[in-house]
Design a protein around this motif. Structure first.
Motif, PDB file in Angstrom:
ATOM      1  N   VAL A  13      52.887  25.053 -20.096  1.00 26.23           N
ATOM      2  CA  VAL A  13      52.840  25.207 -18.630  1.00 26.23           C
ATOM      3  C   VAL A  13      51.796  26.234 -18.224  1.00 26.23           C
ATOM      4  N   LEU A  14      51.776  27.362 -18.946  1.00 20.86           N
ATOM      5  CA  LEU A  14      50.788  28.406 -18.641  1.00 20.86           C
ATOM      6  C   LEU A  14      49.367  27.890 -18.856  1.00 20.86           C
ATOM      7  N   ALA A  15      49.191  27.084 -19.911  1.00 23.62           N
ATOM      8  CA  ALA A  15      47.867  26.528 -20.193  1.00 23.62           C
ATOM      9  C   ALA A  15      47.433  25.589 -19.080  1.00 23.62           C
ATOM     10  N   LEU A  16      48.397  24.777 -18.592  1.00 21.17           N
ATOM     11  CA  LEU A  16      48.076  23.874 -17.486  1.00 21.17           C
ATOM     12  C   LEU A  16      47.746  24.642 -16.210  1.00 21.17           C
ATOM     13  N   LEU A  17      48.529  25.707 -15.957  1.00 21.26           N
ATOM     14  CA  LEU A  17      48.245  26.535 -14.782  1.00 21.26           C
ATOM     15  C   LEU A  17      46.859  27.175 -14.886  1.00 21.26           C
ATOM     16  N   TRP A  18      46.540  27.681 -16.072  1.00 23.23           N
ATOM     17  CA  TRP A  18      45.215  28.302 -16.281  1.00 23.23           C
ATOM     18  C   TRP A  18      44.098  27.274 -16.112  1.00 23.23           C
ATOM     19  N   LEU A  19      44.312  26.071 -16.643  1.00 26.73           N
ATOM     20  CA  LEU A  19      43.322  25.010 -16.495  1.00 26.73           C
ATOM     21  C   LEU A  19      43.154  24.629 -15.029  1.00 26.73           C
ATOM     22  N   TYR A  20      44.293  24.582 -14.291  1.00 29.02           N
ATOM     23  CA  TYR A  20      44.225  24.254 -12.868  1.00 29.02           C
ATOM     24  C   TYR A  20      43.422  25.312 -12.117  1.00 29.02           C
ATOM     25  N   ARG A  21      43.741  26.586 -12.396  1.00 26.42           N
ATOM     26  CA  ARG A  21      43.009  27.678 -11.739  1.00 26.42           C
ATOM     27  C   ARG A  21      41.523  27.645 -12.103  1.00 26.42           C
ATOM     28  N   LEU A  22      41.243  27.309 -13.357  1.00 23.12           N
ATOM     29  CA  LEU A  22      39.854  27.265 -13.807  1.00 23.12           C
ATOM     30  C   LEU A  22      39.089  26.137 -13.107  1.00 23.12           C
ATOM     31  N   LYS A  23      39.752  24.945 -12.993  1.00 26.51           N
ATOM     32  CA  LYS A  23      39.106  23.834 -12.307  1.00 26.51           C
ATOM     33  C   LYS A  23      38.904  24.159 -10.829  1.00 26.51           C
ATOM     34  N   ARG A  24      39.896  24.824 -10.231  1.00 26.18           N
ATOM     35  CA  ARG A  24      39.757  25.228  -8.832  1.00 26.18           C
ATOM     36  C   ARG A  24      38.607  26.214  -8.660  1.00 26.18           C
ATOM     37  N   GLU A  25      38.434  27.099  -9.621  1.00 23.82           N
ATOM     38  CA  GLU A  25      37.335  28.061  -9.557  1.00 23.82           C
ATOM     39  C   GLU A  25      35.983  27.365  -9.736  1.00 23.82           C
ATOM     40  N   VAL A  26      35.948  26.334 -10.603  1.00 20.80           N
ATOM     41  CA  VAL A  26      34.713  25.563 -10.778  1.00 20.80           C
ATOM     42  C   VAL A  26      34.340  24.870  -9.474  1.00 20.80           C
ATOM     43  N   ARG A  27      35.364  24.266  -8.798  1.00 22.52           N
ATOM     44  CA  ARG A  27      35.091  23.613  -7.512  1.00 22.52           C
ATOM     45  C   ARG A  27      34.617  24.628  -6.474  1.00 22.52           C
ATOM     46  N   ARG A  28      35.236  25.810  -6.479  1.00 21.92           N
ATOM     47  CA  ARG A  28      34.837  26.864  -5.538  1.00 21.92           C
ATOM     48  C   ARG A  28      33.404  27.321  -5.808  1.00 21.92           C
ATOM     49  N   THR A  29      33.067  27.489  -7.068  1.00 23.91           N
ATOM     50  CA  THR A  29      31.705  27.884  -7.436  1.00 23.91           C
ATOM     51  C   THR A  29      30.696  26.818  -7.032  1.00 23.91           C
ATOM     52  N   THR A  30      31.092  25.558  -7.225  1.00 20.74           N
ATOM     53  CA  THR A  30      30.213  24.441  -6.837  1.00 20.74           C
ATOM     54  C   THR A  30      29.949  24.453  -5.337  1.00 20.74           C
ATOM     55  N   ARG A  31      31.000  24.729  -4.533  1.00 21.98           N
ATOM     56  CA  ARG A  31      30.829  24.791  -3.077  1.00 21.98           C
ATOM     57  C   ARG A  31      29.902  25.938  -2.686  1.00 21.98           C
ATOM     58  N   GLN A  32      30.065  27.079  -3.349  1.00 21.39           N
ATOM     59  CA  GLN A  32      29.187  28.222  -3.067  1.00 21.39           C
ATOM     60  C   GLN A  32      27.727  27.871  -3.346  1.00 21.39           C
ATOM     61  N   LEU A  33      27.515  27.230  -4.500  1.00 24.76           N
ATOM     62  CA  LEU A  33      26.154  26.878  -4.879  1.00 24.76           C
ATOM     63  C   LEU A  33      25.584  25.831  -3.926  1.00 24.76           C
ATOM     64  N   GLN A  34      26.408  24.889  -3.498  1.00 22.69           N
ATOM     65  CA  GLN A  34      25.959  23.871  -2.554  1.00 22.69           C
ATOM     66  C   GLN A  34      25.565  24.499  -1.217  1.00 22.69           C
ATOM     67  N   GLN A  35      26.377  25.449  -0.745  1.00 24.22           N
ATOM     68  CA  GLN A  35      26.065  26.137   0.512  1.00 24.22           C
ATOM     69  C   GLN A  35      24.759  26.919   0.401  1.00 24.22           C
ATOM     70  N   TRP A  36      24.550  27.528  -0.772  1.00 23.29           N
ATOM     71  CA  TRP A  36      23.304  28.290  -0.957  1.00 23.29           C
ATOM     72  C   TRP A  36      22.105  27.353  -0.970  1.00 23.29           C
ATOM     73  N   ASN A  37      22.231  26.228  -1.675  1.00 23.67           N
ATOM     74  CA  ASN A  37      21.132  25.257  -1.751  1.00 23.67           C
ATOM     75  C   ASN A  37      20.804  24.652  -0.395  1.00 23.67           C
ATOM     76  N   GLU A  38      21.829  24.490   0.439  1.00 27.24           N
ATOM     77  CA  GLU A  38      21.613  23.909   1.761  1.00 27.24           C
ATOM     78  C   GLU A  38      21.183  24.944   2.793  1.00 27.24           C
ATOM     79  N   GLY A  39      21.105  26.189   2.374  1.00 28.87           N
ATOM     80  CA  GLY A  39      20.663  27.244   3.282  1.00 28.87           C
ATOM     81  C   GLY A  39      21.730  27.716   4.234  1.00 28.87           C
ATOM     82  N   ALA A  40      22.988  27.338   3.981  1.00 28.29           N
ATOM     83  CA  ALA A  40      24.079  27.750   4.867  1.00 28.29           C
ATOM     84  C   ALA A  40      24.489  29.197   4.635  1.00 28.29           C
ATOM     85  N   THR A  41      24.138  29.734   3.481  1.00 28.09           N
ATOM     86  CA  THR A  41      24.460  31.116   3.165  1.00 28.09           C
ATOM     87  C   THR A  41      23.384  31.695   2.254  1.00 28.09           C
ATOM     88  N   ALA A  42      23.216  33.017   2.314  1.00 27.12           N
ATOM     89  CA  ALA A  42      22.276  33.693   1.420  1.00 27.12           C
ATOM     90  C   ALA A  42      23.024  34.522   0.377  1.00 27.12           C
TER      91      ALA A  42
END
Length: 307
Positions: A13-42
């Protein structure tokens, strides 16, 4: 046995929770990078999950962001310099061309005496020579700054090159009623450089000193005690020069007096700076009590060999 099974379930269960948090962090990082590439944030990327691999990935992405910013800033600076250079060269070409065309019309007009024709022809010749000098300097600078421009680096004796360069300025010194002060050491100072490039640097610096000096011009060569470098210093009085001018002194077309006079093209110091850079040397300017000091430094031949 039940305890071991329970522990295994909890670990899963802990491994699944950690994997879920890790995937959520990957998605969050992807959104940050997308916003930077689109010039929405510096803003650069940040990581919430304390995971070494994610932190390392974010650090590398942020380093790339820094490089991209630097490249964009350099591109903007280069574009601005190019626009400024085009503006300056257009102005400097237009001025003598306007003069030439105007006086040609006068020469072609009727009723001029031979003396007037000779006078106007002399003005045309002077303007044409200025235009020729401008185009030659601009072409030379563009060639020097080309990545393909190569120098013939060899062991040269600086003292000899200084004297050879100064000999060509004898008449210029006389016309300005300047008696140059020349200080050369008794010892032979050798550096690894291109002889013709060294002479060009010295000629440009001396020409600048003669042209704008309000008094004496001094040329000195030395190897400071304990130093592995040879230093050539050319200084002249410059009462109109300001400290803020030093930042732009080696810029293309820059003239410290802010007057577009016919005394120079504004490219001589830029050419000298580029040549020194090509020879792995250093050219700096210093203003002390109304006196401009130009310092050229090369590593001595002995130091280059040791390196």
């Amino acid at each position: 046995m039940i305890w071991i099974a329970g522990l295994g379930v909890m670990t899963g269960v802990l491994a699944l929770l950690w994997l879920y948090r890790l995937k959520r962090e990957v998605r969050r990082t992807t959104r940050q990078l997308q916003q930077w590439n689109e010039g929405a944030t510096a803003k650069k990327l940040d990581v919430i999950v304390q995971d070494p691999d994610m932190e390392a990935l974010a650090e590398q992405i942020n380093r790339q962001i820094d490089r991209t910013r630097q490249a964009n800033a350099e591109k903007t600076r280069t574009e601005n310099e190019l626009k400024q250079a085009i503006s300056h060269i257009s102005h400097d070409i237009r001025t003598p061309m306007t003069s030439i065309l105007g006086y040609v019309q006068l020469i072609e007009s009727e009723g001029l005496s031979e003396a007037q024709k000779r006078e106007y022809t002399a003005v045309v010749r002077k303007s044409a020579l200025r235009l020729k000098a401008l185009l030659e300097d601009f072409f030379e600078l563009s060639v020097i700054e080309s990545p393909d421009y190569a120098l013939s680096m060899e062991k040269v004796t600086l003292g000899e090159l200084v004297l050879e360069s100064l000999a060509g300025h004898y008449e210029a010194f006389n016309q300005r009623h300047i008696e140059p002060i020349i200080r050369l050491p008794d010892e032979e100072i050798c550096v690894i450089a291109d002889a013709s490039a060294v002479k060009r640097v010295i000629e440009n610096l001396v020409t600048n000193a003669i042209r704008y000096s309000a008094g004496d011009v001094s040329i000195g060569l030395e190897r400071p005690d304990g130093s592995t470098s040879a230093r050539l210093t050319i200084h002249n009085s410059a009462p109109r020069l300001r400290q803020e001018d030093l930042v732009h002194l080696f810029d293309r077309f820059y003239k410290a007096d802010q007057q577009r006079t016919e005394r120079g093209t504004g490219l001589g110091l830029s050419i000298a700076k580029s040549l020194m850079r090509k020879m792995n040397g250093i050219l700096t300017a210093e203003l002390r009590d109304g006196v401009l000091f130009m310092h050229c430094e090369w590593k001595t031949a002995e130091q280059e060999s040791a390196g």
